[in-house]
Design an enzyme around this catalytic site. Structure first.
Site, PDB file in Angstrom:
ATOM      1  N   THR A   1       0.803  -1.239   0.000  1.00  0.00           N
ATOM      2  CA  THR A   1       0.000   0.000   0.000  1.00  0.00           C
ATOM      3  C   THR A   1       0.835   1.288   0.000  1.00  0.00           C
ATOM      4  O   THR A   1       0.401   2.273  -0.620  1.00  0.00           O
ATOM      5  CB  THR A   1      -1.054   0.005   1.133  1.00  0.00           C
ATOM      6  OG1 THR A   1      -0.473  -0.515   2.318  1.00  0.00           O
ATOM      7  CG2 THR A   1      -2.270  -0.799   0.749  1.00  0.00           C
TER       8      THR A   1
ATOM      9  N   ARG B   1      -7.142  -4.045 -15.015  1.00  0.00           N
ATOM     10  CA  ARG B   1      -8.363  -3.347 -14.608  1.00  0.00           C
ATOM     11  C   ARG B   1      -8.144  -2.288 -13.558  1.00  0.00           C
ATOM     12  O   ARG B   1      -9.021  -1.485 -13.293  1.00  0.00           O
ATOM     13  CB  ARG B   1      -9.369  -4.383 -14.070  1.00  0.00           C
ATOM     14  CG  ARG B   1      -9.783  -5.394 -15.102  1.00  0.00           C
ATOM     15  CD  ARG B   1     -10.270  -6.676 -14.462  1.00  0.00           C
ATOM     16  NE  ARG B   1      -9.159  -7.426 -13.868  1.00  0.00           N
ATOM     17  CZ  ARG B   1      -9.294  -8.566 -13.215  1.00  0.00           C
ATOM     18  NH1 ARG B   1     -10.482  -9.088 -13.049  1.00  0.00           N
ATOM     19  NH2 ARG B   1      -8.233  -9.189 -12.708  1.00  0.00           N
TER      20      ARG B   1
ATOM     21  N   ALA C   1     -13.955   6.889 -31.386  1.00  0.00           N
ATOM     22  CA  ALA C   1     -14.115   6.742 -32.840  1.00  0.00           C
ATOM     23  C   ALA C   1     -15.599   6.820 -33.227  1.00  0.00           C
ATOM     24  O   ALA C   1     -15.949   6.637 -34.380  1.00  0.00           O
ATOM     25  CB  ALA C   1     -13.503   5.421 -33.302  1.00  0.00           C
ATOM     26  N   ARG C   2     -16.478   7.071 -32.230  1.00  0.00           N
ATOM     27  CA  ARG C   2     -17.878   7.401 -32.539  1.00  0.00           C
ATOM     28  C   ARG C   2     -17.960   8.894 -32.832  1.00  0.00           C
ATOM     29  O   ARG C   2     -18.734   9.348 -33.650  1.00  0.00           O
ATOM     30  CB  ARG C   2     -18.787   7.100 -31.332  1.00  0.00           C
ATOM     31  CG  ARG C   2     -18.842   5.665 -30.928  1.00  0.00           C
ATOM     32  CD  ARG C   2     -19.801   5.495 -29.754  1.00  0.00           C
ATOM     33  NE  ARG C   2     -21.187   5.666 -30.181  1.00  0.00           N
ATOM     34  CZ  ARG C   2     -22.214   5.820 -29.353  1.00  0.00           C
ATOM     35  NH1 ARG C   2     -22.004   5.829 -28.042  1.00  0.00           N
ATOM     36  NH2 ARG C   2     -23.424   5.958 -29.804  1.00  0.00           N
TER      37      ARG C   2
ATOM     38  N   ASP D   1      -1.713   3.792 -10.013  1.00  0.00           N
ATOM     39  CA  ASP D   1      -0.763   4.049  -8.923  1.00  0.00           C
ATOM     40  C   ASP D   1       0.456   3.143  -9.098  1.00  0.00           C
ATOM     41  O   ASP D   1       0.444   2.201  -9.902  1.00  0.00           O
ATOM     42  CB  ASP D   1      -1.439   3.880  -7.556  1.00  0.00           C
ATOM     43  CG  ASP D   1      -1.921   2.466  -7.323  1.00  0.00           C
ATOM     44  OD1 ASP D   1      -1.082   1.546  -7.335  1.00  0.00           O
ATOM     45  OD2 ASP D   1      -3.139   2.276  -7.145  1.00  0.00           O
TER      46      ASP D   1
ATOM     47  N   HIS E   1       1.934   0.872  -7.300  1.00  0.00           N
ATOM     48  CA  HIS E   1       1.820  -0.564  -7.012  1.00  0.00           C
ATOM     49  C   HIS E   1       1.253  -1.302  -8.222  1.00  0.00           C
ATOM     50  O   HIS E   1       1.799  -2.310  -8.670  1.00  0.00           O
ATOM     51  CB  HIS E   1       0.922  -0.787  -5.781  1.00  0.00           C
ATOM     52  CG  HIS E   1       0.493  -2.208  -5.628  1.00  0.00           C
ATOM     53  ND1 HIS E   1       1.386  -3.229  -5.417  1.00  0.00           N
ATOM     54  CD2 HIS E   1      -0.742  -2.778  -5.695  1.00  0.00           C
ATOM     55  CE1 HIS E   1       0.729  -4.379  -5.350  1.00  0.00           C
ATOM     56  NE2 HIS E   1      -0.563  -4.140  -5.522  1.00  0.00           N
TER      57      HIS E   1
ATOM     58  N   HIS F   1       2.896  -3.930 -11.103  1.00  0.00           N
ATOM     59  CA  HIS F   1       2.278  -5.210 -11.489  1.00  0.00           C
ATOM     60  C   HIS F   1       2.180  -5.289 -13.020  1.00  0.00           C
ATOM     61  O   HIS F   1       2.518  -6.319 -13.623  1.00  0.00           O
ATOM     62  CB  HIS F   1       0.888  -5.312 -10.844  1.00  0.00           C
ATOM     63  CG  HIS F   1       0.155  -6.579 -11.172  1.00  0.00           C
ATOM     64  ND1 HIS F   1       0.585  -7.824 -10.749  1.00  0.00           N
ATOM     65  CD2 HIS F   1      -0.969  -6.794 -11.903  1.00  0.00           C
ATOM     66  CE1 HIS F   1      -0.254  -8.747 -11.202  1.00  0.00           C
ATOM     67  NE2 HIS F   1      -1.203  -8.149 -11.905  1.00  0.00           N
TER      68      HIS F   1
ATOM     69  N   ARG G   1       4.271  -7.093 -18.316  1.00  0.00           N
ATOM     70  CA  ARG G   1       4.376  -6.653 -19.705  1.00  0.00           C
ATOM     71  C   ARG G   1       5.786  -6.258 -20.133  1.00  0.00           C
ATOM     72  O   ARG G   1       6.024  -6.073 -21.335  1.00  0.00           O
ATOM     73  CB  ARG G   1       3.398  -5.497 -19.958  1.00  0.00           C
ATOM     74  CG  ARG G   1       1.950  -5.842 -19.664  1.00  0.00           C
ATOM     75  CD  ARG G   1       1.453  -7.015 -20.486  1.00  0.00           C
ATOM     76  NE  ARG G   1       0.046  -7.296 -20.209  1.00  0.00           N
ATOM     77  CZ  ARG G   1      -0.666  -8.207 -20.871  1.00  0.00           C
ATOM     78  NH1 ARG G   1      -0.124  -8.935 -21.817  1.00  0.00           N
ATOM     79  NH2 ARG G   1      -1.932  -8.415 -20.552  1.00  0.00           N
TER      80      ARG G   1
END
Ligand code: FAD
Length: 301
Positions: A89, A114, A123-124, A212, A214, A218, A223
């Site tokens: 945290t 997420r 693109a609308r 953030d 943390h 991740h 990646r």
């Protein structure tokens, strides 16, 4: 060209007008503010805003530990302790907001993370630019024969040329059709939200992405890893360099414990112990299956 001259002028203007602040600033990150780092052929990543620095992590941690933690009394030691013990945290006290321009197929992988806030180009509402990712020849590779989710040898000669021609022609043709359907010249013109559906996944999109530290670590752990697809890894590696300048102590701990470290199973630890006392251990007497053994041996090169 990742940036238009107007966008570059906007960035130059913003950087030419610094304002004094009472907030903590990270000198390394100030150098990155607004600067567009090119990624792939038309992509970019730039820092729009950030909050906190190494001290913000330490400050937050000291709220929980207060005085009397002699073993972790200096900032670097405390940050390494937090990283080592997954006390995560305090790292959430630092935030960063990026502007990213990326191919849609990379965005699909990226959006799986997420724990971030995202706002994407619509693109609308707007017409997408004629910009498609075409891999550089050294990244145009065949399907891997050992990893179903990976690539093998680089394509060469006529095959490489044919693939590049197909990618370019299909991209241009689908964009011509997109423009043709949108056009209001002698016709009503199809809605932008419908016309976009024939565009290929190598077209570029853009978003603001805020997270953030943390959750960023991740993301980078997954990646910037060799198992991640090259295209998203190119973005992650650029972000790693930015984060290293922003929070050098936290990044060094992350590099050591997460990027450079390995996670062993109980069986893996057992094999190491047996080897340390001179026992010959093979896959057959290790208790691991072939895949586990291959990955275990792969750790030691
Ligand atoms: C090499 C690689 C290959 C992949 N292959 C595939 C694939 O073939 N198919 C596919 O669909 N995906 C694939 N993924 C995506 C992967 O499964 C994850 O969706 C992605 O990496 C995001 O990870 P995350 O959920 O940990 O991250 P985030 O969404 O940022 O979440 C961070 C952490 O928050 C917690 N969390 C967040 N939301 C929830 C929730 N709703 N419930 C419980 N805990 C939650 C979890 O602890 C999670 O680890 C792949 C990823 C990688 C790196």
């Amino acid at each position: 060209m990742p940036l238009t001259p107007e966008q570059q002028a906007e960035i130059d203007d913003a950087r030419a007008n610094p304002r004094p602040t009472l907030r903590a600033v990270a000198e390394g990150m100030e150098r990155h503010l607004y600067v567009a780092h090119p990624v792939l052929d038309h992509g970019l990543i730039r820092v729009i805003d950030y909050m906190g620095d190494d001290s913000a992590i330490v400050q937050a941690a000291r709220v929980s530990y207060g005085r009397g933690t002699k073993a972790v009394s200096n900032d670097e030691g405390l940050i390494r302790y937090l990283m080592r013990h997954w006390h995560s945290t305090p790292f959430e006290m630092c935030e960063v907001k990026f502007h990213v321009k990326l191919p849609v197929f990379v965005a699909r992988q990226w959006i799986r993370h997420r724990t971030a806030n995202v706002n994407e180009y619509s693109a609308r509402y707007s017409i997408l630019d004629r910009e498609f990712y075409i891999p550089a020849p050294e990244h145009l590779a065949a399907q891997s024969t050992v990893n179903n989710q990976g690539r093998g040898e680089v394509l060469a000669g006529a095959e490489a040329q044919r693939v590049l021609d197909i990618l370019r022609e299909d991209s241009m043709r689908s964009y011509d059709h997109y423009e043709g359907m949108l056009s209001q010249d002698g016709q009503q013109g199809l809605a932008r939200e419908l016309a976009r559906m024939n565009l290929p996944a190598n077209i570029y999109t853009q978003w603001y992405w805020k997270t953030d530290l943390h959750n960023l670590f991740h993301f980078l752990r997954l990646r910037a890893d060799a198992h991640a697809q090259y295209e998203i890894r190119a973005y992650a590696e650029t972000m790693c360099r930015i984060v290293a300048d922003w929070v050098p102590l936290a990044y060094a701990a992350f590099e050591d414990y997460r990027l450079g470290g390995v996670q062993l199973s109980g069986k893996g630890v057992e094999v190491l112990k047996r080897r340390l006392v001179g026992e010959t251990v093979t896959q057959e007497n290790s208790g691991m299956n072939k895949g586990e053994w291959r990955e275990f041996e792969g750790v030691w090169g």
